[in-house]
Design an enzyme around this catalytic site. Sequence first.
Site, PDB file in Angstrom:
ATOM      1  N   ARG A 155       0.918  -1.254  -0.029  1.00  0.00           N
ATOM      2  CA  ARG A 155      -0.056  -0.036  -0.196  1.00  0.00           C
ATOM      3  C   ARG A 155       0.707   1.209   0.103  1.00  0.00           C
ATOM      4  O   ARG A 155       0.476   2.454  -0.340  1.00  0.00           O
ATOM      5  CB  ARG A 155      -1.033  -0.073   1.058  1.00  0.00           C
ATOM      6  CG  ARG A 155      -2.032  -0.916   0.825  1.00  0.00           C
ATOM      7  CD  ARG A 155      -3.234  -0.786   2.075  1.00  0.00           C
ATOM      8  NE  ARG A 155      -2.623  -1.248   3.248  1.00  0.00           N
ATOM      9  CZ  ARG A 155      -2.409  -2.578   3.702  1.00  0.00           C
ATOM     10  NH1 ARG A 155      -3.185  -3.483   3.016  1.00  0.00           N
ATOM     11  NH2 ARG A 155      -2.260  -3.002   4.690  1.00  0.00           N
ATOM     12  N   GLU A 202       4.062 -10.423  15.675  1.00  0.00           N
ATOM     13  CA  GLU A 202       3.260 -10.757  17.078  1.00  0.00           C
ATOM     14  C   GLU A 202       3.426 -12.371  16.973  1.00  0.00           C
ATOM     15  O   GLU A 202       3.794 -12.886  18.240  1.00  0.00           O
ATOM     16  CB  GLU A 202       1.809 -10.529  16.647  1.00  0.00           C
ATOM     17  CG  GLU A 202       1.196 -10.408  18.269  1.00  0.00           C
ATOM     18  CD  GLU A 202      -0.331  -9.988  18.011  1.00  0.00           C
ATOM     19  OE1 GLU A 202      -0.614  -9.503  16.844  1.00  0.00           O
ATOM     20  OE2 GLU A 202      -1.146 -10.270  19.139  1.00  0.00           O
TER      21      GLU A 202
HETATM   22  P1  AMP Z   1       3.439  -2.177  11.935  1.00  0.00           P
HETATM   23  O1  AMP Z   1       4.652  -2.788  11.434  1.00  0.00           O
HETATM   24  O2  AMP Z   1       2.845  -2.771  13.083  1.00  0.00           O
HETATM   25  O3  AMP Z   1       3.517  -0.596  11.937  1.00  0.00           O
HETATM   26  O4  AMP Z   1       2.545  -2.322  10.681  1.00  0.00           O
HETATM   27  C1  AMP Z   1       2.383  -1.410   9.634  1.00  0.00           C
HETATM   28  C2  AMP Z   1       1.992  -2.194   8.305  1.00  0.00           C
HETATM   29  O5  AMP Z   1       0.869  -3.049   8.496  1.00  0.00           O
HETATM   30  C3  AMP Z   1       1.478  -1.270   7.221  1.00  0.00           C
HETATM   31  O6  AMP Z   1       2.168  -1.540   6.125  1.00  0.00           O
HETATM   32  C4  AMP Z   1       0.101  -1.576   7.324  1.00  0.00           C
HETATM   33  O7  AMP Z   1      -0.292  -1.605   5.951  1.00  0.00           O
HETATM   34  C5  AMP Z   1      -0.362  -2.565   7.833  1.00  0.00           C
HETATM   35  N1  AMP Z   1      -1.269  -2.637   9.208  1.00  0.00           N
HETATM   36  C6  AMP Z   1      -1.018  -2.926  10.612  1.00  0.00           C
HETATM   37  N2  AMP Z   1      -2.095  -2.526  11.295  1.00  0.00           N
HETATM   38  C7  AMP Z   1      -2.949  -2.278  10.564  1.00  0.00           C
HETATM   39  C8  AMP Z   1      -4.410  -1.780  10.591  1.00  0.00           C
HETATM   40  N3  AMP Z   1      -4.885  -1.931  11.935  1.00  0.00           N
HETATM   41  N4  AMP Z   1      -5.054  -1.500   9.568  1.00  0.00           N
HETATM   42  C9  AMP Z   1      -4.387  -1.280   8.502  1.00  0.00           C
HETATM   43  N5  AMP Z   1      -3.277  -1.749   7.939  1.00  0.00           N
HETATM   44  C10 AMP Z   1      -2.457  -2.103   9.173  1.00  0.00           C
END
Ligand code: AMP
Length: 173
Positions: free
Chosen positions: A60, A97
């Site tokens: 995305r 996780e």
């Molecule tokens: P993180 O590594 O936990 O910061 O997760 C970031 C990535 O996971 C991003 O590229 C988002 O596209 C996706 N992502 C994580 N949580 C969500 C959420 N609640 N809604 C949409 N996309 C998410």
Amino acid sequence: MPELVKTMIRDVPNFPKEGIVFKDITTAIKDPKIFKRIIDYLTNEYKNQKIDYIVSIESRGFIFGAPLAYNLDAGLVVIRKPGKLPADVEKVSYDLEYGTDSIEVHKDAIEPGKKVLLIDDLLATGGTVEASCKLINKIGGDLIGVAFVVELTFLNGRKKLDNNVNIVSMVKY
Ligand code: AMP
């Protein structure tokens, strides 16, 4: 403006698993005015800075990275999931996780010292962006900032980034 964009992002409960509220940007970007507002907002944030490359994170991140690179007269570099890039890559693994994940970038994607802006759609726990910053470092890019369309502030993903990294997020929850 961010408030209007916020109203167009759809909450999908329990996706991809129980307990996660997925922030669905497809409902926002399918509206031409809203998509334009997002890209204009980000362009405006950086229009006075010298940026050589927009580095966008699969998948995305690509949606927003490409028009931003075009507007800022910057090149577009892609960070991809393992096994997708054809030439020599650097790789960084990071914890999820459950288990681990990895991302890759071409070793020669960024010439040393070039100014780089990293972009992804959403900042959650910060694991993905932390790993991406490491990749940029490894290949010698000079990170001038990190941008997101959405930030889930309650997850404190910012804490995973260096204090001196400039962070922009348009819509905050
Ligand atoms: P993180 O590594 O936990 O910061 O997760 C970031 C990535 O996971 C991003 O590229 C988002 O596209 C996706 N992502 C994580 N949580 C969500 C959420 N609640 N809604 C949409 N996309 C998410």
